[in-house]
Motif scaffolding. Structure first.
Motif, PDB file in Angstrom:
ATOM      1  N   CYS A   6       1.102  -1.200  -0.219  1.00  0.00           N
ATOM      2  CA  CYS A   6      -0.318   0.088   0.531  1.00  0.00           C
ATOM      3  C   CYS A   6       1.198   0.846  -0.301  1.00  0.00           C
ATOM      4  CB  CYS A   6      -0.881   0.333   0.659  1.00  0.00           C
ATOM      5  SG  CYS A   6      -2.164   1.669   1.309  1.00  0.00           S
ATOM      6  N   ILE A   7       0.616   2.233  -0.930  1.00  0.00           N
ATOM      7  CA  ILE A   7       0.790   3.044  -1.043  1.00  0.00           C
ATOM      8  C   ILE A   7       0.005   4.850  -0.840  1.00  0.00           C
ATOM      9  CG2 ILE A   7       3.215   2.341  -2.499  1.00  0.00           C
ATOM     10  CD1 ILE A   7       1.855   3.727  -4.657  1.00  0.00           C
ATOM     11  N   GLY A   8      -0.713   4.336  -0.163  1.00  0.00           N
ATOM     12  CA  GLY A   8      -1.848   5.736   0.786  1.00  0.00           C
ATOM     13  C   GLY A   8      -1.113   6.472   1.627  1.00  0.00           C
ATOM     14  N   SER A   9      -1.324   7.193   1.957  1.00  0.00           N
ATOM     15  CA  SER A   9      -1.174   8.524   2.771  1.00  0.00           C
ATOM     16  C   SER A   9      -0.918   7.679   4.090  1.00  0.00           C
ATOM     17  CB  SER A   9      -2.186   9.510   2.467  1.00  0.00           C
ATOM     18  OG  SER A   9      -3.401   9.546   3.090  1.00  0.00           O
ATOM     19  N   SER A  10      -1.655   6.915   4.919  1.00  0.00           N
ATOM     20  CA  SER A  10      -1.375   6.491   6.046  1.00  0.00           C
ATOM     21  C   SER A  10      -0.085   5.524   5.961  1.00  0.00           C
ATOM     22  CB  SER A  10      -2.610   5.654   7.024  1.00  0.00           C
ATOM     23  OG  SER A  10      -2.585   5.569   7.788  1.00  0.00           O
ATOM     24  N   CYS A  11      -0.187   4.856   5.276  1.00  0.00           N
ATOM     25  CA  CYS A  11       1.217   3.737   5.044  1.00  0.00           C
ATOM     26  C   CYS A  11       2.344   4.577   4.539  1.00  0.00           C
ATOM     27  CB  CYS A  11       0.290   2.850   3.807  1.00  0.00           C
ATOM     28  SG  CYS A  11      -0.484   1.309   4.447  1.00  0.00           S
ATOM     29  N   HIS A  12       1.924   5.424   4.220  1.00  0.00           N
ATOM     30  CA  HIS A  12       3.469   6.410   3.235  1.00  0.00           C
ATOM     31  C   HIS A  12       3.784   6.815   4.110  1.00  0.00           C
ATOM     32  CE1 HIS A  12       5.914   8.955   0.879  1.00  0.00           C
ATOM     33  NE2 HIS A  12       5.909   9.831   1.609  1.00  0.00           N
ATOM     34  N   ILE A  13       2.797   7.770   5.670  1.00  0.00           N
ATOM     35  CA  ILE A  13       2.940   8.499   6.896  1.00  0.00           C
ATOM     36  C   ILE A  13       4.089   6.986   7.859  1.00  0.00           C
ATOM     37  CG2 ILE A  13       2.724   9.248   9.266  1.00  0.00           C
ATOM     38  CD1 ILE A  13       0.781  10.955   6.879  1.00  0.00           C
ATOM     39  N   LYS A  14       3.339   5.815   7.494  1.00  0.00           N
ATOM     40  CA  LYS A  14       4.356   4.517   8.583  1.00  0.00           C
ATOM     41  C   LYS A  14       5.627   4.243   8.162  1.00  0.00           C
ATOM     42  CE  LYS A  14       0.209   4.248  10.476  1.00  0.00           C
ATOM     43  NZ  LYS A  14      -1.172   2.696  10.660  1.00  0.00           N
ATOM     44  N   GLY A  15       6.006   4.305   6.986  1.00  0.00           N
ATOM     45  CA  GLY A  15       6.813   4.021   5.950  1.00  0.00           C
ATOM     46  C   GLY A  15       6.998   3.098   4.734  1.00  0.00           C
ATOM     47  N   SER A  16       5.982   3.671   4.233  1.00  0.00           N
ATOM     48  CA  SER A  16       5.913   2.377   3.072  1.00  0.00           C
ATOM     49  C   SER A  16       6.429   2.530   1.902  1.00  0.00           C
ATOM     50  CB  SER A  16       4.118   2.696   1.873  1.00  0.00           C
ATOM     51  OG  SER A  16       4.306   3.644   2.032  1.00  0.00           O
ATOM     52  N   ARG A  17       7.137   4.103   1.061  1.00  0.00           N
ATOM     53  CA  ARG A  17       8.532   4.308   1.140  1.00  0.00           C
ATOM     54  C   ARG A  17       9.457   3.156   1.659  1.00  0.00           C
ATOM     55  NH1 ARG A  17       9.793  10.171  -1.911  1.00  0.00           N
ATOM     56  NH2 ARG A  17      11.664   8.719  -3.600  1.00  0.00           N
ATOM     57  N   GLN A  18      10.466   3.156   2.751  1.00  0.00           N
ATOM     58  CA  GLN A  18      11.357   2.326   2.798  1.00  0.00           C
ATOM     59  C   GLN A  18      11.072   0.878   2.538  1.00  0.00           C
ATOM     60  OE1 GLN A  18       9.399   5.373   4.321  1.00  0.00           O
ATOM     61  NE2 GLN A  18      10.674   6.024   5.920  1.00  0.00           N
TER      62      GLN A  18
END
Length: 81
Positions: A6-18
């Motif tokens: 998931c690359i949605g905003s909540s998961c992005h904040i939790k580190g999905s990019r990493q």
């Protein structure tokens, strides 16, 4: 095998990019580029559990700190087995 992160905003904040970056490196380092498909999607509906990841439809909660263990147990061992 298909891994979706998931690359949605909540998961992005939790580190999905990493998580995506680490998974890309682990797939390449283990020579699994032909076997494992890595993709992204927007919200999976489990925002409180993020970073949300599925492996062939099975849900997992992964963080940048747990991605190595996740990969070993849920990707590498299953592909090798």
């Amino acid at each position: 095998m298909k891994i979706t992160v998931c690359i949605g905003s909540s998961c992005h904040i939790k580190g999905s990019r990493q998580v995506v970056g680490q998974l890309q490196k682990l797939i390449a380092d283990n020579g699994l580029g032909e076997t494992v498909e890595l993709g992204g999607t927007f919200c999976m509906g489990n925002c409180q559990k993020g970073v949300c990841v599925t492996v062939d439809g099975q849900f997992f909660s992964v963080s940048p700190d747990t991605v190595d263990d996740f990969f070993q147990k849920n990707v590498k061992e299953k592909v090798a087995g």
